[in-house]
Write an enzyme that holds these catalytic residues in place. Structure first.
Site, PDB file in Angstrom:
ATOM      1  N   GLY A  76      -4.382  -4.052  -3.987  1.00  0.00           N
ATOM      2  CA  GLY A  76      -4.793  -3.165  -5.061  1.00  0.00           C
ATOM      3  C   GLY A  76      -3.817  -2.035  -5.291  1.00  0.00           C
ATOM      4  O   GLY A  76      -3.126  -1.587  -4.374  1.00  0.00           O
ATOM      5  N   HIS A  77      -3.747  -1.597  -6.547  1.00  0.00           N
ATOM      6  CA  HIS A  77      -2.974  -0.417  -6.906  1.00  0.00           C
ATOM      7  C   HIS A  77      -3.952   0.657  -7.376  1.00  0.00           C
ATOM      8  O   HIS A  77      -4.684   0.453  -8.344  1.00  0.00           O
ATOM      9  CB  HIS A  77      -1.967  -0.749  -8.010  1.00  0.00           C
ATOM     10  CG  HIS A  77      -0.839  -1.595  -7.532  1.00  0.00           C
ATOM     11  ND1 HIS A  77       0.099  -2.152  -8.370  1.00  0.00           N
ATOM     12  CD2 HIS A  77      -0.488  -1.992  -6.282  1.00  0.00           C
ATOM     13  CE1 HIS A  77       0.976  -2.842  -7.664  1.00  0.00           C
ATOM     14  NE2 HIS A  77       0.633  -2.756  -6.394  1.00  0.00           N
TER      15      HIS A  77
ATOM     16  N   LYS B  32       2.745  10.414  -0.773  1.00  0.00           N
ATOM     17  CA  LYS B  32       1.814  10.991   0.206  1.00  0.00           C
ATOM     18  C   LYS B  32       2.471  11.941   1.197  1.00  0.00           C
ATOM     19  O   LYS B  32       2.052  12.051   2.359  1.00  0.00           O
ATOM     20  CB  LYS B  32       1.056   9.888   0.943  1.00  0.00           C
ATOM     21  CG  LYS B  32       0.090   9.125   0.038  1.00  0.00           C
ATOM     22  CD  LYS B  32      -0.948   8.367   0.835  1.00  0.00           C
ATOM     23  CE  LYS B  32      -2.020   7.770  -0.073  1.00  0.00           C
ATOM     24  NZ  LYS B  32      -3.088   7.101   0.670  1.00  0.00           N
ATOM     25  N   LEU B  33       3.493  12.654   0.749  1.00  0.00           N
ATOM     26  CA  LEU B  33       4.077  13.666   1.620  1.00  0.00           C
ATOM     27  C   LEU B  33       3.044  14.725   1.982  1.00  0.00           C
ATOM     28  O   LEU B  33       3.064  15.281   3.092  1.00  0.00           O
ATOM     29  CB  LEU B  33       5.282  14.325   0.931  1.00  0.00           C
ATOM     30  CG  LEU B  33       6.034  15.362   1.756  1.00  0.00           C
ATOM     31  CD1 LEU B  33       6.706  14.707   2.962  1.00  0.00           C
ATOM     32  CD2 LEU B  33       7.064  16.103   0.906  1.00  0.00           C
TER      33      LEU B  33
ATOM     34  N   ASP C 288       0.819  -1.226   0.000  1.00  0.00           N
ATOM     35  CA  ASP C 288       0.000   0.000   0.000  1.00  0.00           C
ATOM     36  C   ASP C 288       0.845   1.265   0.000  1.00  0.00           C
ATOM     37  O   ASP C 288       0.424   2.303   0.496  1.00  0.00           O
ATOM     38  CB  ASP C 288      -0.951   0.028   1.216  1.00  0.00           C
ATOM     39  CG  ASP C 288      -1.801  -1.220   1.314  1.00  0.00           C
ATOM     40  OD1 ASP C 288      -2.488  -1.535   0.339  1.00  0.00           O
ATOM     41  OD2 ASP C 288      -1.766  -1.880   2.371  1.00  0.00           O
TER      42      ASP C 288
END
Length: 424
Positions: free
Chosen positions: A40-41, A332-333, A13
């Site tokens: 999932g991607h 996700k920074l 993830d």
């Protein structure tokens, strides 16, 4: 010619799908080489938001050939549904841009059922399975009891093999789970219904890859999950049943002689985990929920809430080494913009001693995180495209991780969309 693997550094993830989608424009072939539809991607592009479980994330690039390799296990019903959903959204999918290895294993409905029965039998000691049948089908593969995709092309041989398989499986489930027997005719019908749709896609992926290399084409390997879920080197037994390591990519692709040249390790700016098993520093509080909500941390395959923690340098450095990462993509920074200050787990404390090396799995239950605390930046960074334009605190956070992980961070994701990324 370039041969690159994009792999997960942690528990999965991490955002591999968005990186494959971003980089696939520079590659001729994208290969999924292990796993099934148990993870999932998520890909966000001009066609919408897609949660892919089996389709390679290069499927959105019209010029790219996408392969499902030998090491993948394929639920025919799920793959047919995934193809149709993508096609309905305007994605072009045909045997011209998608091929499936004839040696990939078929995940049957009874593998899903067995997965659920075993989790129910284990009760509180369950592994946190996605109930997609992955462990049972890989187990059957090792016991030489599975059907391969190529069997769909030879109905007589397929049915003989299936009859023996169902007879053996019924003997097992009667004694272990006391369930109703598998219906042979139902399984044949299932194979006919979905297998007929997929037959045109089946090929020898080794031959396809050999031709691509001979033509000096570039290849991108796409892994599922992360290093800590590897069957041999992960947090066993809370692992997957395959190897998501870059070293396995040639084996799982169909052409073991391929040499991987570059390894892009994907790591999230904080830690998340789906499923059971040790997870040092888990934030089971309002702060964890805050990050979960800001990051949309719910499993792409199951929808389960992901467990959340601050960045774990100990586990991440271990993953970098296992993957042999040559560079990193930090995703996700932007999510951390919600925090006033940002702790980073730089070490574990076990039996009163600080350790920086990732320990053997049972010791993780005793491990306590040792934090460094960095300042937050409190502003939206999703429109930033140059590293120098990030707030100083965000730059310092990236540079801190780069030094701690001893691996260059080349890509910094500041949002889920394809273009929301900084290339250093």
């Amino acid at each position: 010619m370039s041969i690159t693997a994009i792999v997960g550094i942690n528990w999965g993830d991490e955002g591999k799908g968005r990186m494959v989608d971003y980089l696939a424009d520079h590659y001729d072939v994208v290969v999924r080489y292990q796993g099934g539809n148990n993870a999932g991607h998520t890909v966000v592009n001009d066609l919408g938001t897609f949660k892919l479980n089996l389709l390679p994330s290069g499927i959105f690039r019209p010029q790219t050939l996408n392969l499902l390799g030998v090491g993948v296990v394929i639920d025919l019903e799920h793959l047919c549904g995934e193809i149709k959903r993508a096609q309905d959204a305007g994605v072009s999918i045909s045997p011209q841009n998608l091929r499936i290895s004839d040696r990939a294993m078929i995940c049957m409905p009874f593998h899903r059922w067995q997965d659920r029965w075993e989790e129910e039998r284990l009760g509180a000691a369950k592994f946190g399975s996605t109930m997609r049948g992955i462990s049972p089908v890989y187990g059957d593969k090792a016991m030489k009891k599975s059907l391969q995709m190529g069997d769909l092309l030879y109905p007589a041989s397929r049915d003989t093999h299936l009859e023996r398989l169902v007879d053996w499986k019924n003997a097992l489930i009667r004694s272990a789970y006391h369930c109703d027997p598998i219906d042979l005719d139902e399984m044949k019908q299932w194979l006919d219904t979905y297998g007929d749709i997929l037959k045109p896609y089946i090929c020898d992926t080794g031959e396809v890859l050999a031709q691509a290399i001979a033509a000096n084409k570039s290849i991108l390997f796409e892994a599922q999950l992360g290093a800590l879920r590897d069957l041999d080197y992960g947090i066993y037994p809370y692992t997957s049943s395959s190897s998501p390591l870059a070293a396995y990519a040639p084996m799982g692709s169909g052409l073991p002689s391929i040499k991987v040249e570059n390894v892009v390790g994907v790591v999230k700016a904080y830690s998340t985990c789906v499923g059971e098993g040790p997870f040092v520093g888990e934030l089971d509080d309002t702060q964890g929920e805050r990050i979960r909500q800001a990051g949309g941390e719910y499993g792409a395959a199951t929808g389960r809430p992901r467990r959340v923690a601050y960045m774990d340098v100990v586990a991440t450095r271990h993953g970098v080494a296992l993957q042999g990462a040559t560079e990193l993509a930090l995703t996700k920074l932007d999510v951390l913009s919600c925090l006033e200050e940002i702790p980073v787990c730089r070490a574990y404390r076990i039996d009163g001693q600080e350790v920086e090396r990732f320990p053997y799995t049972p010791l993780l239950d005793q491990a306590e995180p040792v934090y460094d605390v960095l300042p937050g930046w409190h502003c939206d960074i999703s429109n930033v495209r140059q590293f120098s334009e990030l707030p100083k605190a965000a730059q310092d956070y990236v540079l801190y991780l780069e030094k701690a992980l001893a691996c260059p961070i080349r890509y910094v994701s500041v949002g889920p969309a394809r273009e929301e990324i900084i290339v250093r």
